[in-house]
Design an enzyme around this catalytic site. Structure first.
Site, PDB file in Angstrom:
ATOM      1  CG  HIS A 159      22.712  -2.007   4.184  1.00  0.00           C
ATOM      2  ND1 HIS A 159      23.845  -2.874   3.784  1.00  0.00           N
ATOM      3  CD2 HIS A 159      22.736  -0.903   3.439  1.00  0.00           C
ATOM      4  CE1 HIS A 159      24.490  -1.853   2.754  1.00  0.00           C
ATOM      5  NE2 HIS A 159      24.060  -1.030   2.864  1.00  0.00           N
ATOM      6  CG  ASP A 382      14.015 -15.209 -17.895  1.00  0.00           C
ATOM      7  OD1 ASP A 382      12.886 -14.968 -17.526  1.00  0.00           O
ATOM      8  OD2 ASP A 382      14.326 -15.372 -19.087  1.00  0.00           O
TER       9      ASP A 382
END
Length: 441
Positions: A159, A382
């Site tokens: 983060h 994908d």
């Protein structure tokens, strides 16, 4: 019954091309400096193709590792190590890559997701306390192969350099390379890596605290709202026309406050006063030139909706109106101040606003935190395996936190809600909430 996930191998994946010497130090922007020292997690599940009995796990893994190495050359800070609270040493130490075997079917996960089980598909716990952040990898990936031929790709990015939008952008680039190659006819966009020029870093050592894990009994559950129920929910607001996220946030907020008001130690007629924090992606709000969605960094601000006095009685519209007003305050003028000399003071205002509200109410207030990933295109990721069957994150291990995720069909929302155990029992019984939930797990 516990689901067994067995680690098979671990290695370091380095960038395919060495990072140039003039890029060896990547400076944090101001908002990175103030980000918590955790990881941002995401898990993508892919079903086995219908036209194959099983996927070749070795072939899939080989492609993932090769394309990951190439993606790290584009997102070169992700292959480095944190250097204090000022920069990343882009020394090409590499990302952690794990492989694991799940000794069960993917359908068992999809039919009954559980936060404790889901973390088995991540390379490590994203919210662990990090003794020395400078020794930790910035990016970790776990590739898990199921008995049925399905796979899971779990990812954790520090983060200190990434938010949800950054994770989405990296996955999009990585998957494009996996399918088309780094030099192919791909829709590959070079990431924007200059957030420090927009929000200059300051000479500060402040970090968000790392010990967020609650000592109280918490429950995390997922509630799904499909497109039809969201349409009915938004119609409830009349002419105010909230967004899907605003409508769901208002409903969850109101239901949670009412649940808290039924605690045995709460004797008043009305629920306790309350406020929410909500994370706002600021990339498109920057003026005069918005930043691209693939800009790397913590390009968000957390707004606090004004305190609602529930002793006066409030309706669903009041919750949504309070939220919308706060979100709209993150405008060009606000962000202009954040970029200037008063940037640090402005950022502190955002970080301390919730605490000041709690102090002003003598602690007699319920605060809820919301973060939305609804608009991020995770379901377009994908790797040559088709679209993900399901994408999820894992909620923060602290009470009153809500993560909103999109659904595969594109028009629904999944809300991962963490509440104290007794509050969750009452929350699930809320009649108004139950009118709009299409699935709860």
């Amino acid at each position: 019954m516990a689901m067994k996930v067995e680690a098979v191998s671990a290695e370091s994946i380095k960038p395919s091309s060495p990072t140039p010497s003039h890029h060896r130090e990547f400076k944090f922007c101001l908002l990175d400096q103030l980000a918590p020292p955790f990881y941002v997690p995401a898990i993508l599940f892919y079903s086995a193709p219908d036209d194959k009995a099983a996927l070749d796990s070795a072939s899939v893994s080989g492609n993932l590792k090769t394309s990951l190495s190439q993606a790290l050359s584009l997102f070169y800070p992700l292959g480095g190590r944190v250097k204090g609270n000022a920069a990343i040493d882009c020394s090409d130490d590499g990302a952690l890559y794990l492989e694991a075997k799940a000794h069960f079917e993917l359908s068992e996960v999809l039919s009954n997701p559980d936060i404790n089980q889901l973390q088995k598909f991540l390379p490590f716990s994203p919210y662990r306390v990090i003794p020395n952040i400078e020794e930790q990898v910035i990016l970790g990936v776990q590739f898990t192969f199921f008995n049925c031929g399905g796979i899971a790709i779990g990812i954790c990015i520090s983060h200190k350099i990434a938010d949800g939008a950054s994770v989405s952008a990296f996955l999009a680039a990585w998957s494009e390379i996996a399918v088309n190659g780094v030099d192919g006819e791909a829709n590959l966009k070079t990431p924007f890596l200059k957030a420090s020029e927009i929000f200059p870093p300051k000479d500060i050592n402040f970090q968000m605290p790392s010990g967020v894990i609650s000592r109280e009994k918490l429950l995390t559950k997922m509630f799904r709202f499909d497109g039809e129920s969201l349409g009915r929910l938004r119609a409830r607001f009349g002419s105010t026309a909230p967004t899907r996220v605003e409508a769901v946030t208002a409903l969850i907020w109101k239901s949670a406050v009412e649940a808290a008001g039924k605690r045995p130690d709460w004797t008043k007629k009305y629920p306790p006063s309350s406020a929410v924090t909500h994370v706002v992606n600021i990339r498109s709000r920057i003026r005069p030139q918005p930043l691209p969605e693939n800009a790397l960094g913590n390009l968000w601000q957390s707004v606090v909706a004004p305190l609602i006095d529930t002793n006066k009685g409030v309706e669903l519209q009041d919750f949504a109106g309070s939220l919308r007003k706060s979100i709209r305050a993150i405008d060009g003028e606000y962000l202009s101040v954040l970029q200037g000399e008063r940037g640090l003071a402005k950022a502190y205002e955002s970080l301390t606003a919730a605490r000041k509200l709690a102090e002003s109410s003598a602690g007699k207030m319920e605060l809820y935190g919301f973060s939305s990933w609804v608009k991020f295109p995770f379901y377009e990721v994908d790797f040559g395996l088709g679209r993900p069957t399901w994408v999820c994150t894992t909620g923060l291990p602290i009470g009153n936190m809500v993560f909103l995720m999109g659904t595969r069909c594109g028009d629904g929302i999944e809300a991962w809600i963490t509440l104290h155990e007794n509050d969750m029992i009452e929350f699930e019984r809320n009649d108004e909430l139950l009118q709009f939930i299409s699935l709860s797990l």
